[in-house]
Design a protein around this motif. Structure first.
Motif, mmCIF file in Angstrom:
data_model
loop_
_atom_site.group_PDB
_atom_site.id
_atom_site.type_symbol
_atom_site.label_atom_id
_atom_site.label_comp_id
_atom_site.label_asym_id
_atom_site.label_seq_id
_atom_site.Cartn_x
_atom_site.Cartn_y
_atom_site.Cartn_z
ATOM 1 N N LEU A 227 0.840 -1.202 -0.090
ATOM 2 C CA LEU A 227 0.021 -0.104 0.020
ATOM 3 C C LEU A 227 0.780 1.262 -0.063
ATOM 4 O O LEU A 227 0.642 2.148 -0.781
ATOM 5 C CB LEU A 227 -1.018 0.184 1.190
ATOM 6 C CG LEU A 227 -2.155 -1.005 1.039
ATOM 7 C CD1 LEU A 227 -2.781 -0.878 2.538
ATOM 8 C CD2 LEU A 227 -3.072 -0.354 -0.123
ATOM 9 N N LEU A 228 1.867 1.226 0.711
ATOM 10 C CA LEU A 228 2.927 2.469 0.853
ATOM 11 C C LEU A 228 3.519 2.526 -0.469
ATOM 12 O O LEU A 228 3.334 3.719 -1.029
ATOM 13 C CB LEU A 228 4.064 2.099 1.936
ATOM 14 C CG LEU A 228 4.566 3.217 2.274
ATOM 15 C CD1 LEU A 228 3.833 4.217 3.106
ATOM 16 C CD2 LEU A 228 5.813 2.677 3.206
ATOM 17 N N ASP A 229 3.684 1.662 -1.020
ATOM 18 C CA ASP A 229 4.354 1.873 -2.632
ATOM 19 C C ASP A 229 3.226 2.163 -3.599
ATOM 20 O O ASP A 229 3.514 3.037 -4.755
ATOM 21 C CB ASP A 229 4.757 0.382 -3.303
ATOM 22 C CG ASP A 229 6.022 0.491 -4.205
ATOM 23 O OD1 ASP A 229 6.418 1.172 -4.034
ATOM 24 O OD2 ASP A 229 5.545 -0.218 -5.061
ATOM 25 N N PHE A 230 2.024 1.625 -3.398
ATOM 26 C CA PHE A 230 0.872 1.839 -4.358
ATOM 27 C C PHE A 230 0.535 3.484 -4.401
ATOM 28 O O PHE A 230 0.425 3.838 -5.487
ATOM 29 C CB PHE A 230 -0.414 0.982 -3.952
ATOM 30 C CG PHE A 230 -1.593 1.252 -4.991
ATOM 31 C CD1 PHE A 230 -1.469 0.500 -5.916
ATOM 32 C CD2 PHE A 230 -2.473 2.235 -4.321
ATOM 33 C CE1 PHE A 230 -2.830 0.790 -6.875
ATOM 34 C CE2 PHE A 230 -3.840 2.121 -5.322
ATOM 35 C CZ PHE A 230 -3.717 1.614 -6.530
ATOM 36 N N PHE A 231 0.308 3.868 -3.089
ATOM 37 C CA PHE A 231 -0.021 5.427 -2.906
ATOM 38 C C PHE A 231 1.247 6.161 -3.046
ATOM 39 O O PHE A 231 1.401 7.491 -3.461
ATOM 40 C CB PHE A 231 -0.766 5.633 -1.593
ATOM 41 C CG PHE A 231 -2.034 5.206 -1.665
ATOM 42 C CD1 PHE A 231 -3.251 6.023 -2.303
ATOM 43 C CD2 PHE A 231 -2.301 3.947 -1.246
ATOM 44 C CE1 PHE A 231 -4.411 5.397 -2.565
ATOM 45 C CE2 PHE A 231 -3.555 3.402 -1.405
ATOM 46 C CZ PHE A 231 -4.561 4.285 -1.905
ATOM 47 N N GLY A 232 2.544 5.824 -2.767
ATOM 48 C CA GLY A 232 3.872 6.590 -2.746
ATOM 49 C C GLY A 232 3.915 7.210 -1.298
ATOM 50 O O GLY A 232 3.027 7.744 -0.641
ATOM 51 N N LYS A 233 5.093 6.939 -0.745
ATOM 52 C CA LYS A 233 5.318 7.538 0.689
ATOM 53 C C LYS A 233 4.967 8.927 0.832
ATOM 54 O O LYS A 233 4.179 9.179 2.085
ATOM 55 C CB LYS A 233 6.941 7.030 1.074
ATOM 56 C CG LYS A 233 7.145 7.074 2.539
ATOM 57 C CD LYS A 233 8.602 6.426 2.698
ATOM 58 C CE LYS A 233 9.249 6.682 4.049
ATOM 59 N NZ LYS A 233 7.878 6.409 4.958
ATOM 60 N N ASP A 234 5.194 9.641 0.213
ATOM 61 C CA ASP A 234 5.031 11.173 0.056
ATOM 62 C C ASP A 234 3.592 11.444 0.082
ATOM 63 O O ASP A 234 3.082 12.666 0.533
ATOM 64 C CB ASP A 234 5.826 11.853 -0.802
ATOM 65 C CG ASP A 234 5.636 11.794 -2.202
ATOM 66 O OD1 ASP A 234 4.962 10.733 -2.283
ATOM 67 O OD2 ASP A 234 5.677 12.562 -3.043
ATOM 68 N N GLN A 235 2.702 10.645 -0.426
ATOM 69 C CA GLN A 235 1.265 10.683 -0.260
ATOM 70 C C GLN A 235 0.487 10.117 0.729
ATOM 71 O O GLN A 235 -0.886 9.911 1.005
ATOM 72 C CB GLN A 235 0.871 9.992 -1.570
ATOM 73 C CG GLN A 235 1.545 10.806 -2.944
ATOM 74 C CD GLN A 235 0.755 12.078 -3.408
ATOM 75 O OE1 GLN A 235 1.155 13.209 -2.591
ATOM 76 N NE2 GLN A 235 -0.276 12.153 -4.240
ATOM 77 N N VAL A 236 1.232 9.397 1.662
ATOM 78 C CA VAL A 236 0.739 8.649 2.882
ATOM 79 C C VAL A 236 0.740 9.366 4.235
ATOM 80 O O VAL A 236 2.082 9.880 4.517
ATOM 81 C CB VAL A 236 1.084 7.211 2.900
ATOM 82 C CG1 VAL A 236 0.863 6.481 4.171
ATOM 83 C CG2 VAL A 236 0.956 6.446 1.657
ATOM 84 N N PHE A 237 -0.372 9.617 4.794
ATOM 85 C CA PHE A 237 -0.219 9.995 6.207
ATOM 86 C C PHE A 237 -0.015 8.744 7.039
ATOM 87 O O PHE A 237 -1.040 7.966 7.200
ATOM 88 C CB PHE A 237 -1.532 10.767 6.482
ATOM 89 C CG PHE A 237 -1.476 11.539 7.824
ATOM 90 C CD1 PHE A 237 -0.769 12.791 8.141
ATOM 91 C CD2 PHE A 237 -2.316 10.858 8.830
ATOM 92 C CE1 PHE A 237 -0.982 13.387 9.410
ATOM 93 C CE2 PHE A 237 -2.324 11.475 10.126
ATOM 94 C CZ PHE A 237 -1.429 12.567 10.530
ATOM 95 N N GLU A 238 0.963 8.828 7.929
ATOM 96 C CA GLU A 238 1.129 7.370 8.588
ATOM 97 C C GLU A 238 0.451 7.938 10.100
ATOM 98 O O GLU A 238 0.941 8.802 10.702
ATOM 99 C CB GLU A 238 2.386 7.179 8.904
ATOM 100 C CG GLU A 238 3.444 6.742 7.474
ATOM 101 C CD GLU A 238 3.416 5.360 7.090
ATOM 102 O OE1 GLU A 238 2.987 4.533 8.304
ATOM 103 O OE2 GLU A 238 4.108 4.807 6.537
#
Length: 304
Positions: A227-238
């Protein structure tokens, strides 16, 4: 008649069933609780009061009115918790799938009968008995359908395991043109901070290509990384364990630009605004004590 249409989690919402907190009954006995967070609040004497939850849901309804969304509410059943409509059914494309839920929640589905009567009968799918599935575990996202599941041999021991491998198979067969991607969720009957009740308790897409994500909700690390890869790290709020426990991934999108969020989610709300989202903040912390939040209390029927 209603022309169902749900292709994803964030397109402009036109029609929705919003649950109700009216007549939700007395505080449950410990053995009647379905999840560890409710148990925690029953024991602590902090279980939410009906009048507070009614106010919170009214605030949500006002936001829908502001954006001109058609809102249906369930017929109120006496002493029945009808807040979480996402548990009873969900829509993919132009089909409404009835959830196979805990048997004593069957009457909740009956309470939205007047809405179902506006839908062509052949658009309503009743999964077979062996398929266990709830809407919190199902997310259409373009060509994908993301699903939360638990396939451990101890599945039956977990009241918190709501969607089984038969369900994943069933959805894949029912929507053969979609890519069904299933994620194994971490389950606990006793520890709310170690329990992802549904997929939307640890993940949710927002906007056009962003997501909220909690790593520990996933049993298999590689599925989290997918999922992290699918959305891209900079597009994910962890979010961290405490934020997951507060249900921070369980916000609700009215459009790719408008997100309804709990007013105390300062870190998330600021992050969203920095990315030019309109954040509609409402109080929903009392409802979160039952291990559900904004997405859980909605059943979207039509998005543009």
């Amino acid at each position: 008649m209603l022309k169902l249409n749900i292709q994803d989690e964030t397109s402009r919402l036109r029609s929705v069933v919003l649950g109700t907190a009216k007549s939700c009954g007395p505080i449950p006995k410990l053995e009647e609780a379905y999840d560890p967070k409710s148990m925690e609040h029953i024991l602590a004497g902090t279980y939410p009061k009906e009048e507070d939850m009614v106010k919170e849901m009214d605030a949500f309804a006002k936001v829908f009115a502001k954006y001109d969304v058609q809102v249906f509410r369930p017929r109120v059943l006496k002493d029945c918790n009808q807040i979480f409509t996402r548990d009873i059914a969900f829509v993919i494309e132009d089909k409404l799938v009835k959830a196979n839920i805990l048997p004593d929640r069957e009457k909740e589905f009956e309470a939205i009968k007047y809405v179902l009567n506006k839908i062509d009968e052949d658009q309503i799918i009743h999964p077979p008995q062996q398929v266990h599935i709830e809407g919190g575990d199902v997310m259409p996202w373009g060509e994908y359908i993301f699903m939360g599941t638990y396939t451990g041999t101890d599945y039956a021991d977990y009241i918190t395991a709501r969607t089984n491998k038969e369900a994943v198979r069933f959805i894949a067969q029912t929507f053969p043109h979609k890519k069904v991607k299933a994620f194994e969720l971490r389950k606990s009957n006793t520890n709310a901070k170690e329990n992802a009740l549904h997929l939307d308790c640890c993940f949710q897409p927002i906007g056009k290509n962003m997501a909220i994500l909690h790593k520990n909700g996933f049993l298999k690390e590689e599925e989290y990384y997918w999922l992290l890869d699918f959305f891209g790290k900079d597009q994910v709020f962890e979010i961290n364990k405490e934020e997951m426990y507060q249900m921070m991934s369980n916000v609700f999108s009215i459009s790719p630009k408008v997100v309804v969020s709990e007013r105390k989610f300062t870190r998330l709300n600021n992050w969203l605004r920095e990315r030019e989202f309109i954040v509609e903040e409402i109080p929903y912390a009392e409802i979160s004590k039952q291990e559900g939040l904004l997405r859980c209390s909605t059943l979207p029927l039509v998005r543009d």
